[in-house]
Design an enzyme around this catalytic site. Structure first.
Site, PDB file in Angstrom:
ATOM      1  CD  GLU A  61      -1.468  -2.127   1.683  1.00 19.95           C
ATOM      2  OE1 GLU A  61      -2.213  -3.178   1.802  1.00 19.95           O
ATOM      3  OE2 GLU A  61      -0.274  -2.461   2.154  1.00 19.95           O
ATOM      4  NE  ARG A 267       3.893  -8.616   0.603  1.00 14.48           N
ATOM      5  CZ  ARG A 267       3.730  -7.304  -0.003  1.00 14.48           C
ATOM      6  NH1 ARG A 267       4.666  -7.261  -1.126  1.00 14.48           N
ATOM      7  NH2 ARG A 267       2.677  -6.584  -0.038  1.00 14.48           N
ATOM      8  N   GLY A 308      12.642  -2.763  -0.637  1.00 16.27           N
ATOM      9  CA  GLY A 308      12.429  -1.580  -1.415  1.00 16.27           C
ATOM     10  C   GLY A 308      13.231  -1.857  -2.572  1.00 16.27           C
ATOM     11  CD  GLU A 309      18.161  -3.389  -2.672  1.00 16.90           C
ATOM     12  OE1 GLU A 309      18.728  -2.554  -2.251  1.00 16.90           O
ATOM     13  OE2 GLU A 309      18.114  -4.443  -2.796  1.00 16.90           O
ATOM     14  CG  ASN A 333       1.733  -4.591  -7.985  1.00 17.74           C
ATOM     15  OD1 ASN A 333       0.816  -4.902  -9.083  1.00 17.74           O
ATOM     16  ND2 ASN A 333       2.422  -3.575  -7.866  1.00 17.74           N
ATOM     17  CG  LEU A 334       0.387  -8.683 -12.361  1.00 15.78           C
ATOM     18  CD1 LEU A 334       0.505  -8.122 -13.653  1.00 15.78           C
ATOM     19  CD2 LEU A 334      -0.541  -9.977 -12.087  1.00 15.78           C
ATOM     20  CD  GLU A 336       6.452  -2.646  -7.729  1.00 11.50           C
ATOM     21  OE1 GLU A 336       7.437  -3.455  -7.677  1.00 11.50           O
ATOM     22  OE2 GLU A 336       6.192  -1.900  -6.805  1.00 11.50           O
TER      23      GLU A 336
END
Length: 422
Positions: A61, A267, A308-309, A333-334, A336
């Site tokens: 989020e 994750r 964050g990478e 989420n795909l 990115e």
């Protein structure tokens, strides 16, 4: 108030267990005990000036909120942004994304008791609240209504499974949603489910996650990752969940050639050591990203133990298996991966991102597999087929590009709410 009374009593009774769970999680992730007072609405310092509050519960989020937060900062240059979270990884992600932005302040949202929600609102006195996705807290939203703080549910999504859970308490769900000033829904299906539960002023704005673009630093880091991996084909298992890593490692050990490198990015950071142990138990040589060194040619598994990478991991990989979709977690989420042109392999469980998953498959940017073994086989076939991989990558970039614009539509809705026109 009467509708929320049993809910509030349950919170009071559960609070000791919530604190014990916090201590338990802090064994592996000590940051859970940081800023503990904020979880009880105890915040340092005074707040002055105008402030817009954006709540993003955790990592996904928070990253989704980035484009909207930057749009808010640009639209109202005199305002500050309060970015609240529930997890330390979400807070760390926000700190990294806005490290150079002095007008963004971070805090934890307090537990959902009426007195704590009121204390939070009276301390910060936001002129507007924006809650990302589906963080619906009955006492918090009731307090916002009492204190005159309009709240928008942004990038809202509600799966059929979640809608059925909310429908078990129809009066409480309707009352909670009724405190919202507006809802910006990702899809028509999300909008319909929210309206059916009693949400007012529902608008179809699209998915803000399409507006996330790879930062220059991530692109540069992806190039560094590729150098570290040498000429080896890189298969990425992205944002994997508990139970999936064992299945992926087994399939990789059985099907992948020796020169293929598995980049495995769990994750949740508290599971890095457990995943490393899974690889060791299967005799797969492992190296950690945190070693910040070139990957040894003998290494089979490169553990992405960093935060964050993800853009950089996607940029360095030839194909990505999307975590959360191989066991019934609902998928991750795909978008990115599509944005950087990395072909995607999805498992059967994508109910949290169903429309996006279907659209990506229809666009030729993703493939669907029935299980981990068939997903691994499809990924390895793509790694051996540069032409098809390039076609899927181009389709992914086009797919991500054509769905952008949700942040601008959400910003327009926020303007209407502040102007009293929504």
């Amino acid at each position: 108030m009467l509708l929320r009374l049993p809910y509030s009593l349950l919170w009071v009774l559960a609070l000791p267990l919530v604190l014990l769970r916090l201590l338990w999680r802090a064994r592996r992730q000590p940051d859970y005990l940081g800023h503990l007072g904020e979880r009880f609405a105890r915040y340092p310092g005074k707040v002055s000036g105008r402030l817009i509050w954006v709540h993003a519960v955790s990592v996904g989020e928070t990253r989704a909120a980035e484009a909207l937060v930057r749009a808010l900062l640009e639209r109202w240059p005199a305002d500050h942004i309060l970015l609240t979270h529930m997890t330390p990884t979400g807070r760390a992600t926000g700190a990294a994304l806005f490290a150079n932005e002095a007008r963004v302040r971070a805090a934890y949202l307090p537990y959902d008791l009426g007195i704590l929600a009121t204390r939070f609102l009276r301390h910060f006195r936001p002129r507007l609240g924006v809650i990302m996705e589906t963080e619906l807290w009955p006492n918090l939203l009731a307090a916002c209504s009492r204190e005159g703080v309009p709240v928008i549910l942004a990038n809202a999504r509600l799966s059929a499974r979640s809608a059925r859970r909310y429908a078990r308490w129809p009066a409480l769900s309707a009352a909670t949603l009724g405190h919202l000033s507006a809802v910006a829904a990702q899809t028509a299906a999300d909008a319909g489910r929210l309206q059916a539960l009693g949400a007012p002023a529902v608008h179809l704005t699209g998915n803000i996650k399409f507006d996330i673009t790879p930062p220059a630093a991530a692109t540069a880091l992806a190039a560094t990752f590729r150098q570290h991996c040498g000429d080896r084909a890189v298969l990425l298992a992205a944002s994997t969940r508990e139970g999936e890593e064992a299945l992926i490692l087994d399939a990789f050990a059985r099907l992948a050639p020796a020169d293929c490198l598995l980049a495995l990015v769990p994750r949740h950071p508290q599971r890095f050591d457990d995943v490393a142990a899974l690889a060791a138990a299967r005799g797969l040589a492992l190296q950690r990203r945190s070693a910040a060194a070139a990957v040894d040619p003998r290494t089979r598994v490169w553990l992405g133990d960093s935060m964050g990478e993800m853009f950089a991991y996607y940029g360095a990989a030839g194909v990505a298996l999307i975590g959360g979709s191989w066991l019934p977690f609902g998928g991750q989420n795909l978008i990115e991966a599509c944005a950087v042109g990395t072909p995607v392999i999805l498992g059967p469980h994508t109910f949290n991102f169903e429309l996006v998953a279907e659209q990506a498959v229809d666009a030729g940017a993703a493939l669907r597999a029935a299980d981990v073994d068939s997903g691994m086989a499809a990924a390895l076939a793509l790694l051996a087929d540069p032409a098809r991989r390039e076609a899927m990558g181009n389709a992914g970039r086009a797919f991500a590009s054509q769905h952008r614009g949700a942040s601008a539509r959400t910003l327009a809705l926020i303007e209407n709410v502040l102007d009293g026109r929504a």
